[in-house]
Motif scaffolding. Sequence first.
Motif, short mmCIF file in Angstrom:
data_model
loop_
_atom_site.label_atom_id
_atom_site.label_comp_id
_atom_site.label_asym_id
_atom_site.label_seq_id
_atom_site.Cartn_x
_atom_site.Cartn_y
_atom_site.Cartn_z
N SER A 1 0.91 -1.17 -0.15
CA SER A 1 0.15 -0.03 0.00
C SER A 1 0.80 1.17 -0.03
O SER A 1 1.79 1.34 0.71
CB SER A 1 -1.02 -0.01 1.26
N VAL A 2 0.47 2.16 -0.87
CA VAL A 2 1.17 3.49 -0.89
C VAL A 2 -0.07 4.45 -0.76
O VAL A 2 -0.68 4.73 -1.68
CB VAL A 2 1.90 3.58 -2.26
N GLY A 3 -0.05 5.05 0.49
CA GLY A 3 -1.30 5.89 0.66
C GLY A 3 -2.46 5.32 0.51
O GLY A 3 -2.68 4.03 1.30
N ALA A 4 -3.52 5.65 -0.20
CA ALA A 4 -4.73 4.78 -0.47
C ALA A 4 -4.68 3.88 -1.60
O ALA A 4 -5.58 3.23 -2.04
CB ALA A 4 -5.93 5.80 -0.95
N ASN A 5 -3.30 4.08 -2.57
CA ASN A 5 -3.48 2.90 -3.39
C ASN A 5 -2.90 1.66 -3.08
O ASN A 5 -1.67 1.52 -2.54
CB ASN A 5 -2.19 3.52 -4.45
N ASN A 6 -3.77 0.44 -3.17
CA ASN A 6 -3.15 -0.81 -2.83
C ASN A 6 -2.94 -1.80 -3.98
O ASN A 6 -3.66 -1.70 -4.79
CB ASN A 6 -4.41 -1.43 -2.16
N ILE A 7 -1.43 -2.16 -3.99
CA ILE A 7 -0.94 -2.62 -5.12
C ILE A 7 -1.00 -4.27 -4.52
O ILE A 7 -0.38 -4.52 -3.69
CB ILE A 7 0.36 -2.37 -5.60
N THR A 8 -1.94 -5.06 -5.30
CA THR A 8 -1.94 -6.55 -4.73
C THR A 8 -1.48 -7.49 -5.95
O THR A 8 -1.27 -7.08 -6.99
CB THR A 8 -3.72 -7.02 -4.72
N LEU A 9 -1.16 -8.53 -5.26
CA LEU A 9 -0.36 -9.66 -6.32
C LEU A 9 -1.24 -10.65 -6.31
O LEU A 9 -1.85 -11.43 -5.17
CB LEU A 9 0.79 -10.20 -5.49
N ASN A 10 -1.63 -10.97 -7.51
CA ASN A 10 -2.56 -12.16 -7.80
C ASN A 10 -1.63 -13.52 -8.29
O ASN A 10 -1.39 -13.56 -9.45
CB ASN A 10 -3.68 -11.76 -9.21
#
Length: 250
Positions: free
Chosen positions: A54-63
């Motif tokens: 997570s960077v701020g409100a940006n959530n980077i997920t791994l699928n």
Amino acid sequence: MSFLSNNSNATPSSKMYFGRPNTSSGPEVVTTPLLSNGVSATQTFYIVELQGISVGANNITLNADAKAFKGNMIIDSGTTLTYLPELLYDSFKSAIEEELKDRDLEVKQDPTGSGLSCFLTKYDILPGPNVTFHFKGADVKLKSANTFVRMDDETVCLAFSRGSGVGTYGNWAQINYLVSDEGDVLYVFPRDYRAKLVGRSFIMRVEPLLEKEKAGAEYLARVSFGTTLIASIILVFAAILVALIAIALK
């Protein structure tokens, strides 16, 4: 990172802890399982599952494939930077730059030539973007000091780089965090660690001079002792000679 316990079992069951000193449980300690993929080449590494960032409100997920081995991040204190798989790194870098767009920071070329994302600034980037690494069961919030590294007086770079395959969670991201397997505290960088390094460096610079002074003093002591001994012998022989002459004159 030097782990205190060394389990020789082929499939050890343990967890990695992030938290305060001398604690292995509690509200400020989080754990994530240590994994093994059964490949001998990676048995010497501590591998965990990174599920997103997570960077701020940006959530980077791994699928990841549900059937695939999910260990995708090596915890390593021998590597300085954190290396992320290419697609994840690109998304992470873009999210960081988006968070910093209102800071009026000029992008600068990496002075080391390593291709890091760098900014022209004489000041530390404070406060830094809110960065959280989401390991399985453990959300680790990074401070600005974990996210950025100063390269020179005018350059601050992101302490992350593009990698391939399994990522590496480097020691810069681990500064000021305690990491443990099965609850034993392994290391912590004290707040004054920079001052201690400078002090140690001063001692290392002065030590050779002290050794030379010591050697010189020892040499002078040996010379003085030898001179005194020779003088004493001469005085004894002179006294004996005077005594013999006095007897002969009688």
